[in-house]
Design a protein around this motif. Structure first.
Motif, PDB file in Angstrom:
ATOM      1  N   GLY A   9      42.241  33.724  49.000  1.00 33.08           N
ATOM      2  CA  GLY A   9      41.428  32.999  48.039  1.00 33.08           C
ATOM      3  C   GLY A   9      39.955  33.110  48.372  1.00 33.08           C
ATOM      4  O   GLY A   9      39.560  33.641  49.414  1.00 33.08           O
ATOM      5  N   GLY A  10      39.117  32.611  47.472  1.00 34.77           N
ATOM      6  CA  GLY A  10      37.681  32.654  47.697  1.00 34.77           C
ATOM      7  C   GLY A  10      36.911  32.392  46.436  1.00 34.77           C
ATOM      8  O   GLY A  10      37.466  31.948  45.431  1.00 34.77           O
ATOM      9  N   LEU A  11      35.613  32.674  46.510  1.00 31.61           N
ATOM     10  CA  LEU A  11      34.700  32.485  45.381  1.00 31.61           C
ATOM     11  C   LEU A  11      34.346  33.851  44.810  1.00 31.61           C
ATOM     12  O   LEU A  11      33.958  34.763  45.550  1.00 31.61           O
ATOM     13  N   VAL A  12      34.461  33.981  43.500  1.00 30.51           N
ATOM     14  CA  VAL A  12      34.174  35.246  42.847  1.00 30.51           C
ATOM     15  C   VAL A  12      33.504  34.969  41.500  1.00 30.51           C
ATOM     16  O   VAL A  12      33.712  33.904  40.912  1.00 30.51           O
ATOM     17  N   GLN A  13      32.714  35.894  41.046  1.00 38.05           N
ATOM     18  CA  GLN A  13      32.081  35.751  39.733  1.00 38.05           C
ATOM     19  C   GLN A  13      33.067  36.106  38.626  1.00 38.05           C
ATOM     20  O   GLN A  13      34.025  36.868  38.841  1.00 38.05           O
ATOM     21  N   SER A  17      37.642  40.257  40.860  1.00 36.42           N
ATOM     22  CA  SER A  17      39.053  40.339  41.259  1.00 36.42           C
ATOM     23  C   SER A  17      39.268  39.707  42.623  1.00 36.42           C
ATOM     24  O   SER A  17      38.367  39.677  43.463  1.00 36.42           O
ATOM     25  N   LEU A  18      40.479  39.223  42.800  1.00 35.04           N
ATOM     26  CA  LEU A  18      40.941  38.738  44.101  1.00 35.04           C
ATOM     27  C   LEU A  18      42.403  39.117  44.257  1.00 35.04           C
ATOM     28  O   LEU A  18      43.130  39.253  43.257  1.00 35.04           O
ATOM     29  N   LYS A  65      48.744  37.174  31.477  1.00 37.19           N
ATOM     30  CA  LYS A  65      49.361  38.465  31.159  1.00 37.19           C
ATOM     31  C   LYS A  65      48.287  39.519  30.923  1.00 37.19           C
ATOM     32  O   LYS A  65      47.315  39.294  30.207  1.00 37.19           O
ATOM     33  N   GLY A  66      48.478  40.674  31.537  1.00 36.63           N
ATOM     34  CA  GLY A  66      47.517  41.758  31.399  1.00 36.63           C
ATOM     35  C   GLY A  66      46.353  41.677  32.376  1.00 36.63           C
ATOM     36  O   GLY A  66      45.593  42.631  32.508  1.00 36.63           O
ATOM     37  N   ASN A  84      42.800  40.157  38.291  1.00 37.18           N
ATOM     38  CA  ASN A  84      41.656  40.898  37.760  1.00 37.18           C
ATOM     39  C   ASN A  84      41.062  40.155  36.565  1.00 37.18           C
ATOM     40  O   ASN A  84      41.690  39.272  35.993  1.00 37.18           O
ATOM     41  N   SER A  85      39.855  40.525  36.197  1.00 38.84           N
ATOM     42  CA  SER A  85      39.169  39.925  35.042  1.00 38.84           C
ATOM     43  C   SER A  85      39.231  38.407  35.111  1.00 38.84           C
ATOM     44  O   SER A  85      39.569  37.735  34.136  1.00 38.84           O
TER      45      SER A  85
END
Length: 125
Positions: A9-13, A17-18, A65-66, A84-85
């Protein structure tokens, strides 16, 4: 008794993606399925994704989904969630879950026997 340990886990814009990982402690890994749930502040824990161990069938909540993909590790005691996204509404504590036997709905909390401690995912806008 099965111990599950999540990581990744973490911080992402937003748009990033994580990859979450979950390792189970069992020496002989024999679960029916493993899943991921998430819980945002003030909300109930909700289903995200699940995978059956022997057949590899996968299931996803509609909003992911996707964008998300669940997979099994070669070590046979690890499951991954590639995200992702990412969107701000994906912000939550993500929990890994272990289902020892079938016959229960994998999209519900009652479908699982053991839970990890959770890992925080935060997505900034």
């Amino acid at each position: 008794q099965v111990t599950l340990v999540e990581s990744g886990g973490g911080l992402v814009q937003a748009g990033g993606s994580l990859r979450l990982s979950c390792a189970a402690s069992e020496r002989t890994f024999s679960s029916y399925a493993m899943g991921w749930f998430r819980q945002a502040p003030g909300k109930e824990r909700e289903f995200v994704s699940a995978i059956t161990w022997r057949a590899g069938n996968t299931y996803y909540e509609d909003s992911v989904k996707g964008r998300f993909a669940i997979s099994r590790g070669n070590a046979k005691n690890t499951v991954y969630l590639q995200m992702n996204s990412l969107k701000p509404e994906d912000t939550a504590v993500y929990y890994c879950a272990y289902s020892a036997t079938g016959g229960r709905a994998l999209g519900t909390i009652r479908g699982y026997d053991y839970w990890g401690q959770g890992t925080q995912v935060s997505v900034s806008s």
